[in-house]
Design an enzyme around this catalytic site. Structure first.
Site, PDB file in Angstrom:
ATOM      1  N   HIS A   1       0.863  -1.181   0.000  1.00 58.77           N
ATOM      2  CA  HIS A   1       0.000   0.000   0.000  1.00 58.77           C
ATOM      3  C   HIS A   1       0.900   1.232   0.000  1.00 58.77           C
ATOM      4  CE1 HIS A   1      -2.874   2.920   1.729  1.00 58.77           C
ATOM      5  NE2 HIS A   1      -3.843   2.078   1.434  1.00 58.77           N
TER       6      HIS A   1
ATOM      7  N   ASP B   1       2.974  -4.353   8.067  1.00 62.37           N
ATOM      8  CA  ASP B   1       1.702  -3.662   7.856  1.00 62.37           C
ATOM      9  C   ASP B   1       0.597  -4.693   8.067  1.00 62.37           C
ATOM     10  OD1 ASP B   1      -0.640  -2.558   6.879  1.00 62.37           O
ATOM     11  OD2 ASP B   1       0.202  -1.896   4.970  1.00 62.37           O
TER      12      ASP B   1
ATOM     13  N   GLN C   1      -4.544  -5.396   6.990  1.00 68.02           N
ATOM     14  CA  GLN C   1      -5.471  -6.381   6.451  1.00 68.02           C
ATOM     15  C   GLN C   1      -5.396  -7.727   7.160  1.00 68.02           C
ATOM     16  OE1 GLN C   1      -7.716  -5.377   4.475  1.00 68.02           O
ATOM     17  NE2 GLN C   1      -6.782  -3.383   4.060  1.00 68.02           N
TER      18      GLN C   1
ATOM     19  N   LYS D   1     -10.822  -1.000  10.319  1.00 72.75           N
ATOM     20  CA  LYS D   1     -10.839  -2.180   9.461  1.00 72.75           C
ATOM     21  C   LYS D   1     -11.203  -3.442  10.241  1.00 72.75           C
ATOM     22  CE  LYS D   1      -7.423  -0.275   6.235  1.00 72.75           C
ATOM     23  NZ  LYS D   1      -8.287  -0.053   5.074  1.00 72.75           N
TER      24      LYS D   1
END
Length: 407
Positions: A124, A201, A204, A227
């Site tokens: 990202h 990261d 997700q 999220k």
């Protein structure tokens, strides 16, 4: 015994809404942001109704209550990712700010000209641009671990790049476009063997998979509440305590200081050192409630449910014809990014919206990855615990309408 996920949809008030006459919302954009269960909305409402006050400094009742709620939320975050201590959890605004915090504190202090940072091609923008800023500022170098045509990282190339002795390896646990789940523990172990530190990261992965940061042993892990059924405006950075302790402060102001004089200042203890100013207190309360909600279901069950839907969706899309799904067929999360030949993703998304189906269209803040696959943009459907195979069937029906209109 498997969990009946159909019952959870009723926990999310927005999912009962009709977004167009006769068209109830089918939400397939959870990779961008998830919907919020009533328990999270109630927790934040209760904070504002009964406990609203600033934290840490007040000696009156509701300030002490607010402080306890805020710090309890930090403890819940720590337990959720199996961190060794709540002191290793820094509240930030989101994953992006967490990564920037590391880049602009640890990076500015420890990286010098020609030092190498390894990223992957599936990152990202939030895990590319902060390091590119340091390229401009400190003349560090960045190299990228390639993604193979099937969406899997080229681990042989990674091992070769490690021979260049990078100072930092930073990568996504799960791609927000391809759904690729990277081998985080293996990658972390290999990085440590050459003396590199690791930033993951987890935007997700933490919402969708069981994550044990002590088992992975990475130095940093960044993720966002919005999220994972929580509110916007708050995220978390896990850092190994000794590293956090050595890092300079990120922002200056209230609560991050121990003492200020006209001549200078001294910093507060970690994690307060990185939480300047009044924090997102109500959002922290909502974050804690979201973690309670996810924990009550079980992350292993959530991961299994999403992967079943993703594989079902992958099969249905491939059977549909004229649709190319990018990313791996196995070891993927609940994300399906696809290209419909000759039809722009924005047109696809707009027609689907007329059927009440919410998907994402664009480059999904991953322009280099789209360039790698020769696509300016894709349509992305992503799933969470409140989705079902019936939602996939509705998506396929909507895509049939898209084809009919463009034929």
């Amino acid at each position: 015994m498997s969990v009946d996920f159909s019952k959870y949809k009723q926990d999310f008030p927005i999912l009962s809404r009709e977004v167009h006459p006769g068209k109830k919302l089918i939400y397939l954009d959870s990779t961008a942001s998830t919907q919020k269960p009533q328990i999270v909305l109630d927790a934040m409402d209760d904070y504002y109704h009964r406990h609203n006050a600033n934290i840490h400094r007040g000696v009156y009742t509701i300030s002490e209550e607010a402080t306890e709620l805020y710090e309890n939320a930090r403890a819940k975050v720590a337990r959720f990712i199996h961190a060794p201590s709540a002191r290793s959890i820094v509240f930030t605004r989101n994953t992006t700010e967490s990564i920037n915090l590391v880049a602009f504190t640890w990076g500015r202090k420890n990286l010098k000209e020609n030092d190498l940072v390894l990223l992957t091609e599936l990152e990202h923008h939030s895990n590319i641009v902060p390091w590119q800023i340091l390229v401009q500022e400190k003349k560090i170098r960045i190299e990228f671990i390639p993604v193979l045509p099937d969406g899997i990282l080229d681990m042989n190339a990674y091992k070769n790049l490690l021979e260049k002795k990078p100072k930092l390896v930073a990568f996504a646990h799960m791609s927000n476009v391809l759904g690729t789940i990277t081998p985080v523990k293996e990658m972390t172990t290999l990085a440590h063997q050459v003396g590199a530190i690791v930033l993951i990261d987890g935007a997700q992965s933490v919402p969708h998979l069981p994550v044990d940061i002590q088992d992975i042993d990475a130095e940093f892990l960044a993720f966002s509440a919005h999220k994972m059924c929580g509110p916007t405006g708050i995220g978390a950075l896990y850092g190994k305590f000794d590293l956090l302790n050595e890092m300079p402060p990120f922002l200056g102001g209230g609560d991050m200081i121990r003492k200020v004089t006209f001549e200078g200042f001294s910093t507060n203890d970690v994690p307060a050192k990185f939480e300047a100013g009044t924090p997102a207190i109500a959002e922290a309360v909502g974050f804690g409630a979201a973690i309670d909600y996810l924990s009550s279901i079980g992350m292993e069950e959530i991961a299994k449910h999403e992967q079943e839907i993703a594989l079902y969706g992958l099969r249905r899309l491939e059977e549909s014809g004229g649709i190319k799904v990018i990313g791996p067929h196995n070891q993927r999360g609940g994300v399906l990014a696809f290209d419909m030949s000759g039809i722009h993703p924005h047109d696809v998304a707009q027609i689907l919206d007329s059927e009440g189906i919410a998907v994402r269209a664009g480059h999904h803040c991953a322009q280099p990855l789209h360039i790698k696959f020769g696509l300016p943009a894709t349509t992305r459907a992503s799933f969470y615990l409140y989705n079902s195979k019936e939602d996939v069937d509705s998506l396929i029906k909507g895509l049939d309408k898209v084809k009919m209109m463009f034929d």
